[in-house]
Design a protein around this motif. Structure first.
Motif, PDB file in Angstrom:
ATOM      1  N   GLY A   1       0.837  -1.212   0.000  1.00 60.69           N
ATOM      2  CA  GLY A   1       0.000   0.000   0.000  1.00 60.69           C
ATOM      3  C   GLY A   1       0.863   1.249   0.000  1.00 60.69           C
TER       4      GLY A   1
ATOM      5  N   GLY B   1      -0.361   4.529   0.494  1.00 61.08           N
ATOM      6  CA  GLY B   1      -1.015   5.698   1.096  1.00 61.08           C
ATOM      7  C   GLY B   1      -0.167   6.237   2.244  1.00 61.08           C
ATOM      8  N   LEU B   2      -0.779   7.080   3.066  1.00 58.66           N
ATOM      9  CA  LEU B   2      -0.002   7.694   4.149  1.00 58.66           C
ATOM     10  C   LEU B   2       0.526   6.645   5.129  1.00 58.66           C
ATOM     11  CD1 LEU B   2       1.075  10.291   5.387  1.00 58.66           C
ATOM     12  CD2 LEU B   2      -1.010  10.424   6.758  1.00 58.66           C
TER      13      LEU B   2
ATOM     14  N   ALA C   1       2.664  -1.425  -4.295  1.00 63.32           N
ATOM     15  CA  ALA C   1       1.431  -0.627  -4.308  1.00 63.32           C
ATOM     16  C   ALA C   1       0.861  -0.543  -5.710  1.00 63.32           C
ATOM     17  CB  ALA C   1       1.687   0.783  -3.795  1.00 63.32           C
ATOM     18  N   ARG C   2      -0.444  -0.486  -5.761  1.00 63.33           N
ATOM     19  CA  ARG C   2      -1.079  -0.213  -7.057  1.00 63.33           C
ATOM     20  C   ARG C   2      -0.621   1.152  -7.532  1.00 63.33           C
ATOM     21  NH1 ARG C   2      -6.433  -1.823  -4.608  1.00 63.33           N
ATOM     22  NH2 ARG C   2      -6.694  -4.030  -5.101  1.00 63.33           N
TER      23      ARG C   2
ATOM     24  N   SER D   1      -6.894   6.883  -0.592  1.00 71.88           N
ATOM     25  CA  SER D   1      -7.782   7.800   0.149  1.00 71.88           C
ATOM     26  C   SER D   1      -6.957   8.947   0.707  1.00 71.88           C
ATOM     27  CB  SER D   1      -8.457   7.069   1.314  1.00 71.88           C
ATOM     28  OG  SER D   1      -9.363   6.132   0.843  1.00 71.88           O
TER      29      SER D   1
ATOM     30  N   ALA E   1       1.426  -2.710  -8.915  1.00 69.56           N
ATOM     31  CA  ALA E   1       1.493  -4.098  -8.450  1.00 69.56           C
ATOM     32  C   ALA E   1       0.392  -4.343  -7.432  1.00 69.56           C
ATOM     33  CB  ALA E   1       2.853  -4.356  -7.810  1.00 69.56           C
TER      34      ALA E   1
ATOM     35  N   THR F   1      -3.491  -1.406   3.175  1.00 68.13           N
ATOM     36  CA  THR F   1      -4.248  -1.428   1.920  1.00 68.13           C
ATOM     37  C   THR F   1      -5.493  -0.542   1.951  1.00 68.13           C
ATOM     38  OG1 THR F   1      -5.131  -3.499   2.761  1.00 68.13           O
ATOM     39  CG2 THR F   1      -3.445  -3.652   1.060  1.00 68.13           C
TER      40      THR F   1
ATOM     41  N   THR G   1     -16.848   7.682  -1.066  1.00 63.42           N
ATOM     42  CA  THR G   1     -15.863   8.748  -1.309  1.00 63.42           C
ATOM     43  C   THR G   1     -14.482   8.179  -1.607  1.00 63.42           C
ATOM     44  OG1 THR G   1     -15.380   8.841   1.047  1.00 63.42           O
ATOM     45  CG2 THR G   1     -16.984  10.441   0.195  1.00 63.42           C
ATOM     46  N   VAL G   2     -14.304   6.870  -1.442  1.00 57.70           N
ATOM     47  CA  VAL G   2     -12.957   6.287  -1.563  1.00 57.70           C
ATOM     48  C   VAL G   2     -12.720   5.803  -2.997  1.00 57.70           C
ATOM     49  CG1 VAL G   2     -13.010   5.567   0.850  1.00 57.70           C
ATOM     50  CG2 VAL G   2     -13.711   3.956  -0.923  1.00 57.70           C
TER      51      VAL G   2
ATOM     52  N   ILE H   1      -7.226 -10.906   2.093  1.00 55.63           N
ATOM     53  CA  ILE H   1      -5.925 -11.597   2.066  1.00 55.63           C
ATOM     54  C   ILE H   1      -5.472 -11.905   3.496  1.00 55.63           C
ATOM     55  CG2 ILE H   1      -3.479 -11.324   1.464  1.00 55.63           C
ATOM     56  CD1 ILE H   1      -4.431  -9.588  -0.941  1.00 55.63           C
TER      57      ILE H   1
ATOM     58  N   HIS I   1     -17.788   6.033   3.676  1.00 56.06           N
ATOM     59  CA  HIS I   1     -16.651   6.960   3.745  1.00 56.06           C
ATOM     60  C   HIS I   1     -15.454   6.393   4.499  1.00 56.06           C
ATOM     61  CE1 HIS I   1     -14.581  10.749   3.997  1.00 56.06           C
ATOM     62  NE2 HIS I   1     -14.732  10.860   5.303  1.00 56.06           N
TER      63      HIS I   1
ATOM     64  N   CYS J   1      -1.758  -1.585   9.304  1.00 59.18           N
ATOM     65  CA  CYS J   1      -1.655  -0.179   9.709  1.00 59.18           C
ATOM     66  C   CYS J   1      -2.546   0.674   8.811  1.00 59.18           C
ATOM     67  CB  CYS J   1      -0.184   0.226   9.538  1.00 59.18           C
ATOM     68  SG  CYS J   1       0.191   1.928   9.965  1.00 59.18           S
ATOM     69  N   GLY J   2      -3.037   1.786   9.358  1.00 58.38           N
ATOM     70  CA  GLY J   2      -3.900   2.676   8.572  1.00 58.38           C
ATOM     71  C   GLY J   2      -5.336   2.171   8.593  1.00 58.38           C
TER      72      GLY J   2
END
Ligand SMILES: Cc1cc2nc3c(=O)[nH]c(=O)nc-3n(C[C@H](O)[C@H](O)[C@H](O)COP(=O)(O)OP(=O)(O)OC[C@H]3O[C@@H](n4cnc5c(N)ncnc54)[C@H](O)[C@@H]3O)c2cc1C
Length: 496
Positions: A8, A10-11, A29-30, A38, A150, A187, A198-199, A210, A324, A346-347
């Motif tokens: 992933g 993201g942040l 990550a994709r 997001s 990926a 992810t 919204t995502v 997974i 959301h 995480c996240g």
């Protein structure tokens, strides 16, 4: 063995990768941008008790109140106490927060926060500003290997725990394996399981599936936050119209110009009131014509409206509630570790117990950075001998899997009709029956089934989980739910 593998971009994933530096790490990550996270879309900002009239105890209490009796108080204390350090850390990584002329942070106020404590960057474009800085920093950090375009497909285990990952990459979806003892799933959301969200549309909970297939426990899956007001322009995802607009005087009305809810009620109450209007075939609008300084304070919202052919200074903005934020996710301890040896989360994909039954706005970016730092501390101690990064091509059917657009649309319609803002035993059982029939061919259906079964098992209304047939909060049910997969079957609240 390779370095730890973060899944992933993201942040959560990027802050973890930077916290680990200079220790080698791989990010699969994709994408880290292009609207596929997001994190880029976040508008409000990051909550932290840095204001002169604020204290960590106040922030913690607001978080506990929003969570409706289901937060883990120790986790709430730990994460809120890290808020001020997170803002400093992000600034060191290059994020430029909005400041007042004297230099202090220009803090925003959001619903259910008792104090001004939302740090933002470039007005309502906080997520985009944060991610631009983070991606630049990651690309300039030699210890971070990024494998983009990926998609993780499987986590493989041996007797001691995680031993490798299988992922597909590129246009031709070539399959690779990568040996590692540590996988961190970042992810993101599952909210694209619902028709209106919204995502990004790829955020449908693949990581949760997974993880469950690898033996991980999932927690509190029934708790999904529906935002009351997205711009109803038919796009996917739908742009968020922040409640800050209502805070500045914008009014909610139906097509007859009638007001039907108090604009400053909590998110879930406003969302249900709008949903009831739509169910009764009314159209719902936000009238923001009274707000004069839209370009200065709400550039992202203004831009979304203009792109949809609406001028909010003259036109009413059509809005609807949308999925959301998923409070539930992969169950972790206070160090991000799951019950599977070597597997972390995480996240938004994780459930640490911070949010309980409802998330306090702007606590999720905070959680992502705090937990990323804690996982980095653990990994730094554990994996000093790992460093090699060498994916091995392989030949498997998994990468040939493509879910049909019809199946995805069907799952999203079922989730919206029966596992949405208002739920009942009859509707949930209907969803479960239909999703069960689809689960052999649809991964979306497999994730939806886990959420629907968790929702059926909770026979009360609490936070974001609203049961028409059990409208009261039941103090006896102030405990988290857990879901596991056994031979592909969903088990809710398994015996420990
Ligand atoms: C419109 C909007 C506004 C928001 N505003 C705020 C706000 O103001 N403040 C706040 O605190 N929170 C806000 N949130 C919530 C917050 O943005 C998210 O909870 C947070 O960004 C999640 O970060 P993440 O890194 O966990 O996930 P993401 O940022 O979504 O990143 C997930 C990553 O995982 C990748 N991925 C997923 N599955 C796979 C796979 N199988 N293989 C490989 N890669 C995969 C994705 O491509 C992506 O790179 C908002 C959310 C939205 C949608």
């Amino acid at each position: 063995m390779s370095a730890p593998v973060i899944v992933g971009g993201g942040l959560a994933g990027l802050s973890l990768a930077l916290s680990l530096s200079p220790h080698p790490v791989v990010v699969i990550a994709r994408a880290m941008s292009s609207g596929k996270t997001s994190s880029e879309l976040a508008q409000g900002g990051i909550a932290s008790a840095v204001g002169p009239d604020d204290a960590v105890a106040f922030h913690a209490q607001d978080t506990l109140d929003a969570g409706a009796g289901l937060c883990d108080p120790a986790t709430v204390r730990m994460i809120t106490s890290e808020g001020p350090a997170v803002i400093e850390q992000l600034a060191r990584w290059g994020v430029v927060f909005d400041r007042m002329s004297q230099g202090g942070l220009n803090l925003g106020l959001e619903g259910a926060h008792g104090r001004r404590r939302i740090a933002h960057a470039n007005g309502d474009s906080t997520g985009a500003s944060v991610m631009t800085a983070m991606v630049a920093r990651v690309r300039a950090t030699p210890s971070i290997t990024v494998i983009e375009d990926a998609e993780l497909q499987e986590i493989h285990m041996d007797d001691t725990g995680v031993c490798s990952v299988l992922f597909c990459q590129g246009r031709d979806d070539k399959a690779y394996t990568l040996s590692t003892r540590h996988v961190i799933l970042t992810t993101g959301s599952s909210c694209a399981l619902w028709r209106h969200a919204t995502v990004p549309s790829l955020s449908w909970g693949h990581g949760l599936l997974i993880a469950a297939q690898a033996g991980a426990r999932l927690r509190d899956l029934e708790f999904v936050q529906f935002h009351p007001t997205a711009l109803d322009n038919g796009l996917d995802p739908m742009p968020l119209i922040s409640e800050a607009l209502r805070g500045e005087g914008a009014r909610l009305i139906n097509e007859k110009g009638e007001s039907f809810v108090s604009e400053l009620d909590p998110r879930d109450i406003v969302a249900r009131a709008i949903w009831a209007q739509i169910q009764n075939e009314h159209a719902v609008y936000l009238d923001a014509r009274v707000i004069s300084d839209l370009p200065a304070h709400f550039p992202t919202i203004l831009d979304s409206c203009l792109k949809s052919g609406l001028n909010p200074r003259e036109d009413l903005i059509p809005v609807r509630p949308v999925a959301h934020y998923h409070m539930g996710g992969i169950a972790t301890d206070a160090h991000g570790q799951t019950n599977v040896s070597g597997l972390f989360a995480c996240g938004e994909a994780a459930c640490t117990g911070l949010h309980g039954a409802n998330r306090l706005a702007s606590n999720s970016l905070l959680e992502a950075v705090v937990m990323g730092g804690r996982i980095a501390d653990t990994l730094r101690d554990r994996s000093l001998h790992e460093g090699h990064v060498d994916p091995t091509p392989c030949d498997v059917d998994t990468c040939a899997y493509h879910e049909s657009a019809e199946d995805v649309a069907r799952v999203r319609a079922l989730m919206t009709a029966h596992v949405g803002l208002r739920r009942s035993q009859t509707g949930l059982e209907q969803a479960i029956e239909s999703l069960s029939l689809m689960k052999e061919t649809s991964r979306h259906a497999q994730v939806g089934l886990m959420v629907a079964k968790a929702a059926l098992a909770r026979r009360e209304s609490r936070g974001a989980h609203d049961r028409l047939d059990y409208p009261e909060l039941d103090p006896q049910q102030a405990i988290s739910s857990f879901v596991t997969l056994h031979a592909g079957d969903v088990v809710v609240n398994p015996e420990k």
